[in-house]
Write an enzyme that holds these catalytic residues in place. Structure first.
Site, PDB file in Angstrom:
ATOM      1  CE1 TYR A  28      54.353 -44.127 -35.715  1.00  0.00           C
ATOM      2  CE2 TYR A  28      55.113 -46.277 -35.442  1.00  0.00           C
ATOM      3  CZ  TYR A  28      54.928 -45.234 -36.364  1.00  0.00           C
ATOM      4  OH  TYR A  28      55.138 -45.024 -37.580  1.00  0.00           O
ATOM      5  CD  GLU A  59      54.975 -47.565 -39.964  1.00  0.00           C
ATOM      6  OE1 GLU A  59      55.323 -47.726 -38.825  1.00  0.00           O
ATOM      7  OE2 GLU A  59      55.286 -46.162 -40.230  1.00  0.00           O
TER       8      GLU A  59
END
Length: 406
Positions: free
Chosen positions: A95, A137
């Site tokens: 990310y 997630e």
């Protein structure tokens, strides 16, 4: 929580994203994958080449900007993306890479329009959104690994059978190489297949629906050979059809996805599929026949002709086990007129006969087919919450702005 000023700034960028969103995301992917080519082991190269991934991200950015003060409204889409990320192996450490390159792409594409204040606001917003994905997630990764029969990321499966279902679709029956028990899954879910194909530098990933009921000794995926005239051949689908044989190994993820059927319900269910979109429907239909055969079921399928129509005999056998089940077949170019209930495309009048109170509608197929069917159902008065669908690939359809390039 985002500050009021950040929310105000992000909302002010909506018109820019509507106009230049795809340009930003296209530049972003080129930039990121140039700086971090190892991520090509995760991303679908075909979706990159065809611009699907870029369009999907642009649509997501637009939706996030437009609803930045009510992000809970896009949580269903976030959950769908998170399932795909988990099945592909997107991790927390990816990310920051995405964020750095996305902000840089905004600066490079927008130039002076991307003021320091705008970039700072988007950095704050991106971190907020990224944390939502990361937390969701991480829970999904833990659930996949800790469930009975689960595992981390990918593990090898052996092809124990290979069955031709039509001229273009072949089923692969897969068992774990370690002979471990298989985890259960929800009918409609998919797995990611990771392969190394000769002549390709990076690993290739594709997501395929499980096409049989859970609780078997195997997973079954059913793959269409992508080899349309004047189009590049699908690398993975052709590799599976031509090169993968019984006894070979494939690396598989734990099943994922939220296009799923609650088999315990007794309300009517209508399955509407086009072409290879029948694969998740087959899992749902097999599961109903196994666990709740008295449920009212309508199976409506569209294909070009008999030659490409997969699972016809299997569907007929399943329907014979469902006392409240009926099927309807459309062929656009049949070899024999009598082999289908209707010659031509799926129409509103055809669907009208399958409308019933409190029914749930599960739709899967090519994007134009699905858009038409969904519009027909809404015109026929079906509530949005009763319409369930799954797009192949990353074609996320959220809040697409009128007249935009997204």
């Amino acid at each position: 929580m985002l500050s009021e000023r950040t929310i105000e700034i992000i909302k002010s960028t909506v018109p820019v994203l509507a106009k230049q969103g795809t340009e930003i995301t296209s530049h972003f992917y080129k930039r990121m994958l140039s700086n971090h080519p190892e991520l090509l082991n995760i991303f679908n190269h075909t979706n990159q080449q065809k611009g699907r991934q870029q369009t999907a991200l642009a649509t997501t950015l637009y939706a996030a900007a437009e609803r930045i003060d009510q992000l809970e409204t896009i949580l269903p889409a976030v959950k769908q993306i998170a399932h795909k990320h988990r099945s592909l192996g997107v991790k927390k450490e990816h990310y920051p890479i995405v964020g750095e390159n996305l902000l840089a792409a905004m600066k490079e594409v927008l130039g002076d329009l991307a003021t320091d204040e705008i970039i700072s606001a988007w950095e704050e917003a991106y971190n907020e959104i990224a944390n939502v994905f990361i937390e969701l997630e991480q829970r999904m990764y833990a659930d996949a690994e800790n469930m009975e029969g689960g595992w981390k990321d990918f593990k090898p499966f052996v092809v124990v059978d290979k069955v031709k279902e039509s001229s273009v679709i072949t089923s692969f029956y897969l068992k774990p190489k370690d002979n471990a028990v298989l985890p259960s899954f929800l009918p409609g879910q998919y797995v990611t297949v990771k392969v190394k194909v000769d002549g390709h530098q990076y690993l290739l990933n594709r997501q395929y629906s499980l096409s049989d009921a859970p609780g078997k000794e195997y997973f079954r995926i059913s793959v269409k050979r992508e080899a349309e005239p004047d189009q590049p051949k699908g690398v993975v689908s052709n590799y599976l059809h031509d090169d993968v044989q019984i006894g070979d190994e494939l690396n598989i993820s734990v099943p994922a996805g939220d296009f799923t059927l609650d088999v315990t319900q007794n309300s009517p269910v209508v399955f509407i599929s086009g072409g290879v979109g029948v694969t998740p429907i087959m899992s749902m239909l097999n599961t109903i026949a196994k666990e709740n055969p008295s449920r009212p079921v309508r199976f409506v399928h569209s294909a070009k002709n008999e030659d490409v129509h997969a699972f016809r005999l299997e569907v007929n056998e399943l329907m014979n086990r469902l006392p409240n089940g009926t099927s309807f077949i459309c062929y656009t170019e049949p070899s024999r007129q009598e082999s289908a209930n209707h010659t031509g495309y799926m129409t509103k009048d055809i669907l009208k006969q399958f409308i019933s109170e409190n029914a749930d509608y599960f739709i899967c197929g090519p994007v134009p087919f699905m858009k038409a069917v969904i519009n027909y159902l809404k015109e026929l008065g079906v509530a949005s919450e009763n319409i369930h669908y799954e797009f192949f690939g990353p074609a996320l359809q959220i809040a697409q702005p009128e007249g935009s390039t997204i």
